[in-house]
Write an enzyme that holds these catalytic residues in place. Structure first.
Site, mmCIF file in Angstrom:
data_model
loop_
_atom_site.group_PDB
_atom_site.id
_atom_site.type_symbol
_atom_site.label_atom_id
_atom_site.label_comp_id
_atom_site.label_asym_id
_atom_site.label_seq_id
_atom_site.Cartn_x
_atom_site.Cartn_y
_atom_site.Cartn_z
ATOM 1 N N GLN A 221 48.800 -9.564 50.292
ATOM 2 C CA GLN A 221 47.940 -9.100 51.378
ATOM 3 C C GLN A 221 47.819 -7.580 51.272
ATOM 4 O O GLN A 221 48.734 -6.840 51.640
ATOM 5 C CB GLN A 221 48.520 -9.513 52.724
ATOM 6 C CG GLN A 221 48.783 -11.020 52.835
ATOM 7 C CD GLN A 221 47.503 -11.837 52.825
ATOM 8 O OE1 GLN A 221 46.698 -11.769 53.749
ATOM 9 N NE2 GLN A 221 47.303 -12.627 51.776
ATOM 10 N N ARG A 241 47.292 -8.043 58.767
ATOM 11 C CA ARG A 241 46.479 -7.167 57.933
ATOM 12 C C ARG A 241 45.592 -8.009 57.011
ATOM 13 O O ARG A 241 45.840 -9.194 56.786
ATOM 14 C CB ARG A 241 47.355 -6.224 57.112
ATOM 15 C CG ARG A 241 48.185 -6.867 56.006
ATOM 16 C CD ARG A 241 48.994 -5.795 55.292
ATOM 17 N NE ARG A 241 49.775 -6.300 54.184
ATOM 18 C CZ ARG A 241 51.028 -6.696 54.246
ATOM 19 N NH1 ARG A 241 51.644 -6.706 55.423
ATOM 20 N NH2 ARG A 241 51.665 -7.111 53.168
ATOM 21 N N ALA A 262 44.145 -13.468 62.652
ATOM 22 C CA ALA A 262 44.500 -13.675 61.245
ATOM 23 C C ALA A 262 43.865 -12.600 60.349
ATOM 24 O O ALA A 262 43.096 -11.750 60.803
ATOM 25 C CB ALA A 262 44.073 -15.068 60.800
ATOM 26 N N HIS A 263 44.178 -12.695 59.043
ATOM 27 C CA HIS A 263 43.721 -11.665 58.110
ATOM 28 C C HIS A 263 42.196 -11.672 57.959
ATOM 29 O O HIS A 263 41.539 -12.692 58.017
ATOM 30 C CB HIS A 263 44.408 -11.799 56.745
ATOM 31 C CG HIS A 263 44.234 -13.120 56.066
ATOM 32 N ND1 HIS A 263 44.958 -13.483 54.962
ATOM 33 C CD2 HIS A 263 43.432 -14.173 56.318
ATOM 34 C CE1 HIS A 263 44.604 -14.685 54.563
ATOM 35 N NE2 HIS A 263 43.670 -15.119 55.365
ATOM 36 N N ASN A 264 41.668 -10.453 57.791
ATOM 37 C CA ASN A 264 40.238 -10.203 57.547
ATOM 38 C C ASN A 264 39.349 -10.464 58.752
ATOM 39 O O ASN A 264 38.119 -10.438 58.628
ATOM 40 C CB ASN A 264 39.709 -11.035 56.366
ATOM 41 C CG ASN A 264 40.483 -10.817 55.092
ATOM 42 O OD1 ASN A 264 41.030 -9.748 54.867
ATOM 43 N ND2 ASN A 264 40.565 -11.841 54.267
#
Length: 361
Positions: A221, A241, A262-264
């Site tokens: 990540q 991240r 969550a990510h993105n």
């Protein structure tokens, strides 16, 4: 303050395409230059010069056309012909798994929590906390007992850091912020006037894995979290991240306790998100949206601006601007209430007493 765009993740080496192919068990496509150097990794949504990306067979033609400037592309035999000229093609059986393996090799420090070092000792101005001498702290900052402030952290004027909070290396926090006790911040850039309540977790790993020969393989990540001005994050909420790009929460957005981002994920300005809501990876939410408690949104769904989503809704499809949805699976309000009314009528009809002929039959 420090540089505006710190580089949290630096590769341990710059590899040639031939070396990448060897590491992941692939081959450089015929007639292409294996000596081309790769400077990093990037995503299909933000392909960068000199980087390595991977593509699946379902990748759209529009995204494929944008890859002409990257150094190399991981692909399978089926997808080779669709790629544009320019990048070197590395042919592998599973591009995503190969990409994850290369990421683990290049960025081993990304495979766990961020570090809050104090490699040059502690600032004596904060005797009850552990503050690196390499940190840059403006006037009026208050740092509570037991807090840990890592190397090259920057904290703006009149910000308050609660007891036992941890700010990992290179993070930046703006002015007039309030960071609650036991909050944990890593891989993050935080604007002015931001409030993080106690126990908030900002910038930990996104939940990224890909099947491999030994089970689930971790995907590094490598993105950041960006919290714009006057964002508020509730107690024990978590913001992952990004995997390659950033997780971004827009100006003035308010997020309740126990929310998972969550990510993105990208959230617009002046949104309100109630407790127990969960946003899956790469969700995009427009400006001025209202999400009730315990809403769940599936990955890669896009929510337009001004949308309202009722509590406990499960969203599996994109929602246009200005609409109001409810239910699981979520659908427009009017449709949801019409179907609910029809179900109530059916249930009520089933409870009506039966006549003697019906009872005898």
């Amino acid at each position: 303050m420090l540089e505006s765009q710190p580089n949290f993740h630096k590769p341990i080496a710059e590899l040639s395409v031939a070396a990448v192919a060897e590491l992941c068990g692939g081959r450089v496509a015929d007639g292409l230059n294996g000596s081309t150097r790769i400077s990093g990794l990037s995503s299909l949504d933000d392909p960068r010069n000199g980087s390595l990306v991977f593509v699946q067979s379902s990748t759209s033609a529009e995204k494929l056309a944008a890859l002409s400037k990257v150094a190399a592309v991981l692909c399978n035999e089926k997808g080779l012909a669709a790629l544009p000229g320019g990048p070197v093609k590395i042919v592998v059986s599973s591009p995503h798994a190969a990409f994850a393996a290369i990421g683990c090799h290049l960025f081993p420090d990304s495979l766990g929590p961020g570090r809050a070092n104090a490699s040059d000792g502690y600032k004596t101005d904060y005797p009850d906390a552990y503050v690196s001498r390499l940190a840059q702290i403006e006037d009026g900052v208050v740092i509570g007992a037991g807090a840990v402030i890592g190397d090259h952290v920057a904290i703006g004027r009149n910000t308050i850091i609660g007891s036992n909070a941890v700010i990992a290396d290179h993070c930046q926090i703006g002015r007039e912020c309030r960071i609650g006790p036991l909050a944990d911040i890593q891989y993050a850039l935080i604007g002015n006037g931001v409030i993080l309540h106690g126990g908030a977790r900002i910038g930990q790993d996104g939940f990224g894995y890909v099947p491999g020969p030994e089970g689930l393989q971790k995907v590094p990540q490598l993105g950041r979290v960006i919290l714009q001005d006057r964002v508020e994050i509730g107690a024990n909420a978590t913001v992952d991240r990004g995997a390659l790009d950033d997780t971004v929460i827009g100006e003035g957005t308010k997020i309740d306790n126990l929310v998972q981002i969550a990510h993105n994920v990208r959230i617009g300005r002046h949104c309100a998100i109630a407790a127990h809501t969960g946003l899956s990876g790469s969700v995009v939410i427009g400006d001025g949206c209202l999400l009730g408690g315990a809403v769940g949104i599936a990955d890669h769904v896009t929510i337009g601006s001004g949308v309202q989503i009722a509590a406990s809704s499960g969203v599996m499809h994109d929602i246009p601007d200005g609409e109001r949805w409810a239910g699981t699976p979520a659908r427009p309000y009017k449709e949801f209430f019409r179907q609910s009314a029809a179900l109530r009528k059916l249930a009520a009809a089933d409870k009506k007493p039966k006549n003697k002929k019906q009872q005898d039959s």
